[in-house]
Design an enzyme around this catalytic site. Structure first.
Site, PDB file in Angstrom:
ATOM      1  CB  CYS A 139      -0.910  -0.018   1.233  1.00  0.00           C
ATOM      2  SG  CYS A 139      -1.892   1.465   1.392  1.00  0.00           S
ATOM      3  CB  CYS A 199      -0.543   2.438   4.143  1.00  0.00           C
ATOM      4  SG  CYS A 199      -2.024   1.736   3.468  1.00  0.00           S
ATOM      5  CG  ASP A 200       3.288   1.219   4.355  1.00  0.00           C
ATOM      6  OD1 ASP A 200       2.839   1.641   5.433  1.00  0.00           O
ATOM      7  OD2 ASP A 200       3.119   0.052   3.961  1.00  0.00           O
TER       8      ASP A 200
END
Ligand code: NAP
Length: 310
Positions: free
Chosen positions: A137, A140-141
């Site tokens: 992701c 997300c990261d």
């Protein structure tokens, strides 16, 4: 044991739409959200292709879209429970039994919208380095890779979209793809190819992910020449498709060989009173717009079925 009229398993676009429609039909639905409220769009950066929410100034983010959709369903009486379904008994119903980590429910009707999860490469080092350089992701990261070099694996829409997003943070994004042409839509391909931070490594697969506490290189192989090389990188973002979240439905609903729930054109499963919509039963379109349509259809069908079986 809690008794419900309608339970919806999953809270992606299909689940929230099914909640909206069953709520407006006075069926007081309970949505058991799963561990990711909103499903895959909750980790999608920008949603450019869902009609009605776009403007010249701003493209909505996935979480923004989820929030609006959830509020809309709740305003008509849908309830959301943040929990995960662990077990079901559909074969001895109705009523159908649905168990979560904390509770056991019975419901007159169920709509399964549990979605799909990212597929793994299954190469040495992948599991070991999840959260320490390996990610599924970008949204997300990506932030953790400011000024760093990353590898993106895959040649589909997800790989291009997430690769483009990662250029906001990373210094360099190398797309490693197993063929010499992309599967992604033309628009995303053009944008990725025009981005000077993105480069492509064709006909190549990842063989190993290595590091020293955190990822620092990958071993890759050219599938045409057989040549193996090492590429230094700080992160490996893997976007090679998805598998359906149907493990808890084994022996309960008919599935195909990949684990997708089999439905007919009216979203009926093999159990009367149990419907399925969204990516748990759709391995083909997998769009927010199609999932919304499928959730709507399943809700309308369940409403009719309940009325006929009062
Ligand atoms: P996808 O279209 O199935 O693409 C997966 C990619 O990973 C393919 O390029 C495939 O290679 C590669 N791949 C698969 N298994 C591999 C393996 N073991 N090793 C190396 N490479 C592997 O998946 P997706 O990109 O997640 O997209 C899924 C669906 O969602 C699609 O319908 C897509 O259109 C949609 N989507 C749409 C948007 C958007 O419209 N904005 C954004 C994201 C996703 P091959 O090409 O050789 O098969």
């Amino acid at each position: 044991m809690e008794r419900e009229r309608v339970i919806i398993i999953g809270s992606g676009p299909a689940g929230i739409t099914a909640a909206l429609y069953t709520a407006r039909a006075q069926l007081n639905p309970l949505v058991i959200s799963g561990m990711q409220l909103g499903g895959q769009i909750s980790i999608t950066h920008e949603v450019e292709n869902y009609p009605g929410f776009w403007s010249e100034e701003k493209t909505p983010t996935g979480p923004e879209l989820v929030e609006v959709m959830q509020k809309q369903a709740e305003s008509f009486g849908a309830r959301f429970e943040f929990d995960e379904v662990t077990e079901v008994d559909f074969t001895s119903g109705p009523p159908f039994t649905v168990k979560t980590h904390g509770k056991t429910y019975q419901a007159d009707g169920v709509i399964v919208t549990a979605g799909a999860s990212p597929r793994h490469l299954n190469v040495p080092g992948e599991e070991e380095y999840v959260g320490r350089g390996v990610s599924y992701c970008g949204t997300c990261d990506g932030f953790f890779f400011r000024g760093k070099d990353v590898v993106v694996v895959g040649g589909g829409d997800s790989a291009m979209e997430e690769g483009l997003f990662l250029t906001k943070f990373a210094n360099k994004v190398e797309v490693v793809h197993r063929r010499d042409s992309l599967r992604a839509s033309v628009n995303l391909q053009e944008r990725a190819k025009a981005n000077e931070k993105i480069s492509f490594v064709w006909d190549t697969v990842i063989e190993e992910i290595n590091g020293n506490g955190v990822v620092d290189h990958v071993k890759v192989k050219n599938v045409k020449t057989g040549e193996e090389t090492v590429r230094d990188t700080d992160g490996v973002f893997i976007f090679i498709g998805h598998y359906p979240n149907s493990q808890f439905l084994v022996n309960q609903l008919a599935m195909d060989e990949q684990g997708y729930v089999i439905t007919d054109e009216r979203y009926r499963t093999n159990i009367p009173g149990v419907y399925a919509a969204g990516e748990i039963q759709d391995n083909h379109f997998r769009q927010i717009a199609t999932s919304v349509g499928q959730g709507c259809g399943a809700a309308m069908e369940l409403e009719k079925w309940l009325a006929e079986h009062e």
